[in-house]
Design a protein around this motif. Structure first.
Motif, short mmCIF file in Angstrom:
data_model
loop_
_atom_site.label_atom_id
_atom_site.label_comp_id
_atom_site.label_asym_id
_atom_site.label_seq_id
_atom_site.Cartn_x
_atom_site.Cartn_y
_atom_site.Cartn_z
N ARG B 178 -28.05 84.46 58.48
CA ARG B 178 -27.86 85.55 59.19
C ARG B 178 -29.33 85.77 59.80
NH1 ARG B 178 -27.70 91.67 56.60
NH2 ARG B 178 -28.89 90.78 54.99
N ARG B 180 -31.49 86.95 63.61
CA ARG B 180 -31.68 88.03 65.11
C ARG B 180 -32.24 86.99 65.94
NH1 ARG B 180 -33.05 93.90 65.69
NH2 ARG B 180 -32.39 94.10 63.78
N GLY B 207 -27.67 89.57 67.08
CA GLY B 207 -27.66 89.30 65.67
C GLY B 207 -26.49 88.51 65.60
N ASP B 209 -23.99 86.66 62.12
CA ASP B 209 -23.89 86.67 60.81
C ASP B 209 -22.96 85.43 60.28
OD1 ASP B 209 -23.74 86.90 58.06
OD2 ASP B 209 -23.51 89.25 58.04
N ARG B 211 -22.88 84.28 57.36
CA ARG B 211 -23.09 84.14 55.89
C ARG B 211 -21.84 83.79 55.14
NH1 ARG B 211 -25.95 89.31 54.04
NH2 ARG B 211 -24.49 90.27 55.50
N GLU B 246 -16.07 90.31 65.23
CA GLU B 246 -15.75 89.47 63.96
C GLU B 246 -14.61 88.46 64.63
OE1 GLU B 246 -15.81 90.80 60.08
OE2 GLU B 246 -13.74 90.86 60.46
N GLY B 260 -23.93 95.72 61.89
CA GLY B 260 -24.32 95.02 60.82
C GLY B 260 -25.85 95.01 61.01
N TYR B 262 -29.76 92.92 60.62
CA TYR B 262 -30.32 91.50 61.03
C TYR B 262 -31.70 91.63 60.69
CZ TYR B 262 -25.71 91.25 63.05
OH TYR B 262 -24.34 91.40 63.09
#
Lengths: 195, 504
Positions: B178, B180, B207, B209, B211, B246, B260, B262
């Protein structure tokens, strides 16, 4: 070898003996570099080269009973690869950008079969030595270019350099590399001849 | 056409589509000239060789040196003298900054600095400064936060576990983690290639993500970005500030309401959350910590049985919470997913005579449903001989600690899960009162991998004291007292656990 599927002989084909299979796998392994280069020559700049190579490997394996031991394995493998490249273009509906007609593809195939050395190791070693002779900045540009697979325009937009400048730089680096590899292989051949 | 023009045309064809006129010229040339065909073959072979060389470069021994733990001398000293919590307070109070010095990059190389506790198995080139990364090199960040300075003043904070390959100025591959990115105007076009899509900066801060490989997302904090899916329909979307998407399994983008959180700074220790049970307002409890999302989190009390209650009582530090078996504290934090390293530690005082046969959770998150579920649970369990021992359950397998807890007495309990890729088993260690204890369980828990599900349909957020299965027929809850629950995004070292377990 870049097999990604479980492969097995088709039930409708005669089963080659284990010894035949071993020989076949050895031949196929030895020709991987040549096959990849050949496919590259028919679809330059196409990111699907490895996919077509994989598909070619599978086709070769499934049709291995068609191959007559003792004949020219490379020539047969190139023909199968050529067929797979054409099939790939057909699937994409690609009508342009370097789709060679049959005559030209055959001419390229013949030249490629002659120009690819029987053993890839010396060429690979020569490439590595020649890469070391490049300036670090040039080596990084070259490897990044081949790793990313982006066009010169994309590369230029990303790096803030002009596309024209990048084209010139890459031209110079690749031409130097090509000459360097040829020269090293020639020296190698000469030494080998005297030994 | 002279030889140089021929060579230039052939090289250009290997780089991308030619215009119609050049395409026709090339075809004619190749048909007519054997020399041109030889040159064509040479450059095809060279391209093929270079691609293979790029791959072998990445795999070459030495490209990924063994893991290195970056811990400052200050922190090492701290480990053996005072607890981490106290040390953090000291650091904050005195305004001490990290000891790693960043050097502004003047060349194509990038520099990085790490937060304390960060573990990096990565690729600083031999003879290069340890905090420098060259084009083509990669860093595998097992845990912690890393700050990067790329050329053109591009700055990034990356939280582990993460894998980053610095391709060159203006381009990084980020396969996990994750992060930024702050990209100034002059670096417009900076690109982050993720496992499922690429993000091209159009002058902004954004940012990403990555993960959870099933739910990669990107959010724009300022400015705009262009996002290109790599597979499926290969959608391309442009996002403005405040927008987030997403990628779905089908390869198209789905707008998400929550952009989210970051990382935006180097923390003074491993990212963590703390639930101290002190900041209570009715049924609501505050959550502290330095995880990017910590500021938005809270916990609320849920009473599953009529008349059940969780009383605030004096604890190890400030207040503790007394659970009566019918109460649960539910947070809005999804927990640590996949096989990312983690440490859960807390103080627990089992109630005398309580039944722990169903292994009620002290802390838990993930998917608790079905066989082979994907959760992470720290619990107490009552054995047939009447003893109470700690248990860690990761879904399809669990392990009990071979040490008893004494009812009515405070114990410090810690479970550490280490990324299975970081080294050899065991991946799970359990500590009671600062001492590592032997484990035994079903299967071979010490060598298993795990993957905690934090985004599944049945995934539950971090919950304390009890959990309800989806069918609402969960086992009885925990009876006893809890205090100072910490969840850390990383594996603490044995001496750190021991220091924490020493009561002030």
């Amino acid at each position: 070898m870049p097999f990604r599927e479980t492969i097995s002989a088709s039930p409708d084909q005669p089963s080659p003996s284990p010894g035949d299979d071993d020989r076949f796998v050895a031949d196929l392994t030895a020709e991987q570099v040549a096959l990849q280069g050949f496919i590259q020559s028919l679809m330059p700049g196409d990111p699907a080269v490895d996919d077509v190579l994989q598909r070619t490997n599978l086709t070769l394996w499934r049709k291995r009973s068609d191959f007559t031991p003792g004949t020219n394995f490379r020539a047969w493998a190139f023909e199968v690869a050529k067929w797979n490249v054409r099939s790939h273009f057909k699937e994409l509906g690609r009508k342009h950008w370097l789709v060679f007609d049959d005559d030209l593809a055959t001419a390229i195939t013949e030249r490629m079969a002659e120009r690819v050395p029987p053993r890839p190791a010396p060429r690979q070693a020569a490439l590595q030595e020649c890469l070391q002779q490049l300036r670090p900045i040039d080596r990084d540009l070259l490897l990044s270019h081949y790793e990313v697979g982006e066009t010169l325009a994309e590369c230029a937009a990303r790096t803030g350099r002009s596309a024209k400048g990048l084209k010139v730089t890459l031209f110079r680096i690749r031409a130097a590399l090509r000459r360097c590899i040829h020269s090293k292989l020639e020296i190698d051949r000469t030494r080998h001849g005297h030994a | 056409m002279n030889p140089r023009e021929t060579e230039s045309l052939i090289q250009a064809a290997h780089d991308g589509p030619l215009d119609e006129a050049d395409d026709a010229r090339l075809h004619q040339l190749l048909r007519e000239s054997e020399t041109a065909r030889d040159l064509w073959c040479d450059y095809a072979l060279l391209a093929s060789d270079l691609k293979r060389e790029v791959l072998s470069e990445a795999r070459r021994p030495g490209a990924i040196p063994h893991s290195t733990t970056y811990r400052t001398i200050r922190q090492k000293r701290r480990q053996v003298t005072i607890s981490l919590a106290a040390a953090a307070a000291v650091l904050l109070a005195t305004g001490i900054t990290l000891t790693t010095i960043l050097v502004r990059p003047e060349t194509a190389s990038a520099t990085f600095a790490v937060s304390p506790g960060t573990v990096v198995g990565g690729a600083p080139e031999r003879n290069a400064p340890e905090n420098e990364i060259q084009p083509g090199q990669q860093l595998a960040i097992r845990q912690g936060v890393v700050e990067f300075h790329f050329p053109n003043d591009v700055r990034a904070f990356l939280e582990g576990p993460a894998e980053l390959r610095y391709v060159g100025p203006g381009l990084v591959d980020l396969s996990r983690g994750r992060a930024r990115f702050h990209v100034p105007k002059k670096a417009r076009g900076f690109t982050v290639r993720g496992p499922a899509f690429s993000v091209v900066d159009l002058g902004t801060e954004f940012g990403v993500d990555f993960r959870d490989p099933e739910f990669p997302s990107v959010a724009v904090i300022e400015g705009r970005v262009e996002v290109r899916a790599k597979a499926g329909r290969r959608d391309i979307v442009e996002l403005a500030a405040g927008e987030a998407v997403e990628l779905t399994a089908a390869g198209d983008f789905r707008t998400i309401d929550e952009p989210g959180d970051y990382p935006d700074s180097l923390p003074d220790r491993l990212p963590y959350l703390r639930l101290g049970f002190d900041g209570r307002a009715g049924d609501h409890f505050s959550i502290e910590g330095n995880l990017p999302e910590a500021g938005d989190l809270s916990a609320r009390l849920v009473r599953h049985d009529s008349g059940s209650e969780a009383l605030s009582i004096p604890g190890i530090h400030g207040s503790a919470l007394r659970f009566d078996g019918g109460a649960e504290l539910v947070t809005d934090w999804s927990g640590i997913g996949g096989d990312a390293p983690r440490t859960v530690h807390l103080w627990v005082r089992p109630a005398a005579g309580a039944d722990y046969g169903s292994a009620p959770p002290l802390a838990f998150w993930g998917d608790p449903t079905n066989f082979g579920n994907r959760k992470f649970k720290l619990a107490l369990v009552g054995l047939d001989d009447g003893s109470v021992v700690p248990r860690v359950s990761l879904g399809e397998w669990y392990a009990n600690g071979d040490a008893r807890l004494e009812p009515g007495r405070w114990h410090h309990l810690a479970a550490v899960w280490n990324d299975h890729r970081a080294g050899h088993p065991p991946h799970l260690t359990l500590y009671l009162d600062g001492t590592r204890i032997p484990l035994h369980g079903n299967g071979n828990p010490l060598e298993q991998a795990t993957s905690t599900s934090t985004h599944g349909a049945n995934s539950r957020p971090l919950s304390i004291g009890r959990y309800e299965r989806v069918a609402r027929s969960g086992p009885a809850g925990f009876k006893g007292d809890l205090d100072e629950l910490h969840i850390i995004a990383g594996a603490l070292e044995p001496e750190e656990i021991a220091a924490i377990a020493r009561r002030p």
